[in-house]
Design a protein around this motif. Structure first.
Motif, PDB file in Angstrom:
ATOM      1  N   PHE A   1       0.835  -1.197   0.000  1.00  0.00           N
ATOM      2  CA  PHE A   1       0.000   0.000   0.000  1.00  0.00           C
ATOM      3  C   PHE A   1       0.875   1.255   0.000  1.00  0.00           C
ATOM      4  CE2 PHE A   1      -4.445  -1.180   1.814  1.00  0.00           C
ATOM      5  CZ  PHE A   1      -4.571  -2.156   0.833  1.00  0.00           C
ATOM      6  N   SER A   2       0.456   2.260  -0.781  1.00  0.00           N
ATOM      7  CA  SER A   2       1.078   3.583  -0.725  1.00  0.00           C
ATOM      8  C   SER A   2       0.366   4.386   0.362  1.00  0.00           C
ATOM      9  CB  SER A   2       0.957   4.304  -2.067  1.00  0.00           C
ATOM     10  OG  SER A   2       1.665   3.610  -3.073  1.00  0.00           O
ATOM     11  N   VAL A   3       1.138   5.047   1.223  1.00  0.00           N
ATOM     12  CA  VAL A   3       0.542   5.775   2.341  1.00  0.00           C
ATOM     13  C   VAL A   3       1.144   7.170   2.447  1.00  0.00           C
ATOM     14  CG1 VAL A   3      -0.013   3.719   3.691  1.00  0.00           C
ATOM     15  CG2 VAL A   3       2.238   4.763   3.940  1.00  0.00           C
ATOM     16  N   ASN A   4       0.381   8.058   3.077  1.00  0.00           N
ATOM     17  CA  ASN A   4       0.849   9.404   3.400  1.00  0.00           C
ATOM     18  C   ASN A   4       1.209   9.448   4.875  1.00  0.00           C
ATOM     19  OD1 ASN A   4       0.359  10.450   0.778  1.00  0.00           O
ATOM     20  ND2 ASN A   4      -1.818  10.618   1.277  1.00  0.00           N
ATOM     21  N   ILE A   5       2.267  10.157   5.187  1.00  0.00           N
ATOM     22  CA  ILE A   5       2.809  10.169   6.549  1.00  0.00           C
ATOM     23  C   ILE A   5       2.933  11.609   7.031  1.00  0.00           C
ATOM     24  CG2 ILE A   5       4.744   9.480   8.019  1.00  0.00           C
ATOM     25  CD1 ILE A   5       5.449   7.607   5.477  1.00  0.00           C
TER      26      ILE A   5
END
Length: 385
Positions: free
Chosen positions: A300-304
């Motif tokens: 999964f691509s995630v924002n942090i």
């Protein structure tokens, strides 16, 4: 009533006009002087302790904290069997891949036979010893017996040395034979199996088995050189995914590399002679999840969002001045005199700047300094909060 002459009337009107304009001019000048006096005052503010509200935004990908790749290795022999399938749950020590290596098996068998042979020799020597002929002369027979015993002891020591060497050979041969069986390093799920690999030297890069542990995921990504200077291991983060926009996960930064990727470092070195060289260099980082994994999946691509939890001394952003690549603030001593102090800056937001070195918690700073200020100058000021 005597009429006033026309020219006299005009004269009086002109005098009155001059008086009115003069009075207005004096009043206006007085107001400007008063305003200038007010504007000349500096604003002084006591420093605060706390943290700024700024945060750093990053991106990354979810990956398995624990995963194992088994690659084809022709040095172990011919591929004999892959004993797992995609979707299998494996445990630590479970056999995954078996190679067939006749030489390794033969070497082990030979080493075991050599060890067994030495063990038999030791057993026979301890059990039967050696034959001694008796002459009937007690002294002679005693001397012969003692000599025979010394010979047996010497032979036994030699055999014990031989056994130690034989045991070492068995251990080495067994390690080589055991290496033909590749086992799982831990628990996990088999996500990839490839039984059709090339037996040439180029086949060594091919994956036979890939195992992941989805119960212990991490987030990995890369950050810029600017963020490298402003982030540290242990900072808390908030993680979101476009797949589940209404859910949030938490984590902590567990690793930040001080070195860029090898390929990027080489590219930066190659372009160091050009403008902007190295500006795109990225540094790997890792985040450990501190909340339940839930719906997150590997890949999964995630924002942090990195939360700023650094506590420090806060001053107004407007109080910081830069001079020759150094940062300063003007402080006010108890006598009302200004002093220029060099400071080290931390994080900042739109209003407050963290000062990590140079000030104490009881300092007072001038929030609206100008270029006319000088060290030791007494200033007219008003305190703000």
């Amino acid at each position: 009533m005597k009429k006033m002459k026309k020219w006299q009337l005009f004269t009086l009107i002109g005098v009155a006009t001059v008086v009115v304009i003069g009075a207005a001019s004096m009043l206006l000048t007085g107001n400007k002087s008063s305003q200038a006096k007010t504007d000349s005052k500096f604003k002084v503010e006591a420093v605060q302790e706390g943290s700024v509200a700024s945060s750093v935004l990053l991106s990354g990908n979810v990956s398995a904290n624990k995963e194992q790749y088994v690659y084809y290795d022709s040095t172990k022999g011919d591929l004999d069997n892959v004993s797992v399938n995609v979707g299998d749950q494996v445990t630590a020590g479970q056999a995954l891949v078996q190679y067939k290596n006749a030489e390794a098996q033969s070497a082990y068998d030979t080493a075991v036979r050599a060890l067994n042979k030495v063990d038999r020799q030791i057993y026979n020597l301890k059990t039967y010893g050696t034959t001694v002929e008796v002459t009937g002369d007690e002294a002679t027979d005693q001397q012969t017996s003692n000599s025979a015993q010394r010979s047996v002891d010497d032979q036994l020591k030699d055999l014990q040395d031989s056994r130690a060497d034989a045991a070492d050979n068995v251990n080495k041969a067994k390690a080589a034979l055991d290496a033909t069986t590749v086992t799982s390093n831990g628990e996990g799920t088999v996500v990839e199996v490839n039984r059709d690999v090339s037996k040439s030297t180029t086949g060594s890069s091919q994956t036979l088995v890939h195992i992941v542990n989805n119960g212990n995921l991490q987030v990995k990504g890369e950050l810029s050189e600017y963020n490298l200077a402003n982030l540290s291991v242990g900072q808390e983060v908030s993680i979101t995914s476009k797949v589940y926009p209404d859910k949030t996960w938490t984590g902590k930064i567990s690793y930040i590399s001080n070195y860029p990727k090898e390929s990027q470092a080489a590219a930066a070195a190659a372009s160091s002679g050009t403008s902007g060289g190295g500006s795109s260099v990225k540094y790997p980082f890792t985040i450990d999840l501190t909340s339940e994994v839930g719906e997150l999946k590997q890949g999964f691509s995630v924002n942090i969002e990195v939360k700023n939890n650094t506590q420090g001394i806060l001053v107004p952003v407007s109080s910081v001045v830069e001079d020759k690549d150094k940062n300063y603030v003007w402080t006010l001593d108890k006598n009302g005199s200004a002093k220029k102090v060099e400071v080290t800056l931390g994080s900042a937001d739109a209003e407050k700047q963290v000062i990590s070195a140079g000030l104490t918690k009881d300092s007072k700073v001038i929030s609206n300094p100008n270029s006319s200020l000088k060290d030791g100058q007494e200033v007219e000021y008003e305190e703000t909060h």
